[in-house]
Motif scaffolding. Structure first.
Motif, mmCIF file in Angstrom:
data_model
loop_
_atom_site.group_PDB
_atom_site.id
_atom_site.type_symbol
_atom_site.label_atom_id
_atom_site.label_comp_id
_atom_site.label_asym_id
_atom_site.label_seq_id
_atom_site.Cartn_x
_atom_site.Cartn_y
_atom_site.Cartn_z
ATOM 1 N N ASN A 221 22.650 30.607 -7.495
ATOM 2 C CA ASN A 221 22.512 29.245 -7.991
ATOM 3 C C ASN A 221 21.805 29.197 -9.345
ATOM 4 O O ASN A 221 20.585 29.132 -9.435
ATOM 5 N N LEU B 268 22.810 37.413 -5.202
ATOM 6 C CA LEU B 268 21.368 37.388 -4.997
ATOM 7 C C LEU B 268 21.013 35.939 -4.722
ATOM 8 O O LEU B 268 21.378 35.048 -5.490
ATOM 9 N N THR C 126 18.260 32.965 -2.435
ATOM 10 C CA THR C 126 17.173 32.647 -1.510
ATOM 11 C C THR C 126 17.733 32.279 -0.145
ATOM 12 O O THR C 126 17.097 32.486 0.873
ATOM 13 N N PHE C 127 18.923 31.693 -0.142
ATOM 14 C CA PHE C 127 19.475 31.170 1.101
ATOM 15 C C PHE C 127 20.406 32.172 1.756
ATOM 16 O O PHE C 127 21.211 32.799 1.088
ATOM 17 N N LEU D 69 19.432 38.951 0.037
ATOM 18 C CA LEU D 69 18.494 37.842 -0.098
ATOM 19 C C LEU D 69 17.344 38.269 -0.992
ATOM 20 O O LEU D 69 17.070 39.457 -1.146
ATOM 21 N N LYS D 70 16.690 37.282 -1.560
ATOM 22 C CA LYS D 70 15.627 37.612 -2.507
ATOM 23 C C LYS D 70 14.381 38.181 -1.835
ATOM 24 O O LYS D 70 13.458 38.598 -2.507
#
Lengths: 207, 207
Positions: free
Chosen positions: A59, A84, A86-87, A106-107
């Motif tokens: 994003n 890559l 966060t979600f 994921l981060k």
DNA sequence: CCGCCTATCCCCGAAAAACAGGAGTTTTTC
DNA sequence: GAAAAACTCCTGTTTTTCGGGGATAGGCGG
């Protein structure tokens, strides 16, 4: 065959770029060749130099990473992209993979996983971090009902606030047909009425 | 008064922690005293040592940063908390500030802004990064309607799929009263019917 | 004290949705 | 080529919502 893997980072968060750099700085097999904080500057960079792998945030500010992914893959099919984010939402993961990404992490990955991911996809294989893979599996198991095209159309028009009559006009079908679709929507999503239908559909990201 | 500011980081993303560390490593006025990747380990750390400032991610794995924020502030009122998040959604920002945070910055913050934020809140002042402040202002201008407590209750029960009758029973009020609330909800959210009401409310994060 | 808001309650009639049940046609899938 | 799924349409009845009203009572601030 001990060439270093050239890695490029695209993320609009400076601290994430720094974080990745810090995570990978002692990896002799990996060379960071640069970073970009927007889709545009990524494209510009690629005109001059092509890395082996791009770590791409899903994003970004303007263009979504998903679009950028498709664009890059179209022009430079040889570059492998590691998504890559966060979600760990299956919808994102799936879209990214559909658009040519070779993997998704994921981060909150560990250094080991990130390195493993990079070295896996550079061989042309697919890499999903544990959590990403798990959430993909979970979403396949948890029966998110499959809606037909018509049902989806009807659903989104209902969500916009149209009545059965109006939906019927818009789709050039009879009101009773719309009602039938509505019934099967209620049944499939296990909803009591319009209100719960819309809520559930939203939660399942069907709208 | 040239004491170094002791900073503690709470974020479940290892690469973000590394990124912040990297951003702040050359700041002589700031000393990183540690980090935690969960609410629990943050609490544990604080029992032994108290930093001046905590950089706290808003969406942690289990407990939301918002809860952790309240908890920390209750036990250690002297610690200043700077909220940290990917999203600049006014609802998050507001909740964080309501729970005792002294500031809020987005993760795409620059080094300068981050340092400025830390040194501002440690003096007891409030710091909001430009984008956070802007989105707060924007949300205040864009009239997100203010719902009364009753309207919120009615709204969420409707979203669960209850009819006016059932809501009335649950809240021990008359059906006609529920209907009145329902009507004002439709008016406030500018919705035509239940379907659009729920969709709009979802988008505005009122449910 | 007088608006303003919230919360409560009521009525009516029309429109819409929900429930029940059946049924024909096309398209996809095996 | 047959079975399954998707799409289409119908007739009813009952329940719920929606769009108009109007009314009372308490709280709160100017």
């Amino acid at each position: 065959m001990n060439m270093t893997i050239k890695v490029f980072i695209v993320d609009d968060h400076y601290m994430v770029i720094e974080g990745i750099r810090s995570l990978l700085q002692h990896e002799t097999a990996i060379e960071l060749v640069g970073h970009a904080m927007s889709a545009d500057s990524c494209i510009s960079f690629l005109r001059q130099q092509q890395p082996d792998v791009i770590l791409m945030d899903i994003n970004l500010a303007e263009k979504s990473g998903i679009e950028l992914c498709a664009e890059v893959k179209k022009q430079y099919p040889g570059i492998f992209i590691l998504g890559l984010s966060t979600f760990n939402q299956q919808s994102f993961i799936r879209k990214m993979m559909d658009n040519g990404a070779s993997g998704y992490v994921l981060k909150n990955v560990t250094r080991e996983e990130l390195v493993e991911g990079i070295s896996t996809i550079v061989k042309g294989k697919i890499y999903l971090s544990h959590e990403a893979a798990r959430s993909l599996r979970a979403s396949e198991e948890s029966d998110v009902p499959v809606l037909t095209r018509r049902e989806q159309q009807v659903l989104s028009l209902i969500a916009e606030g149209l009545t059965n009559n109006e939906v019927a006009e818009k789709l050039f079908i009879s009101t009773t047909t719309v009602d039938t679709h509505r019934k099967s929507l209620l049944a499939k999503l296990n909803a009591r009425n319009t209100a719960s239908l819309i809520r559930i559909a939203t939660q399942l990201q069907l709208i």
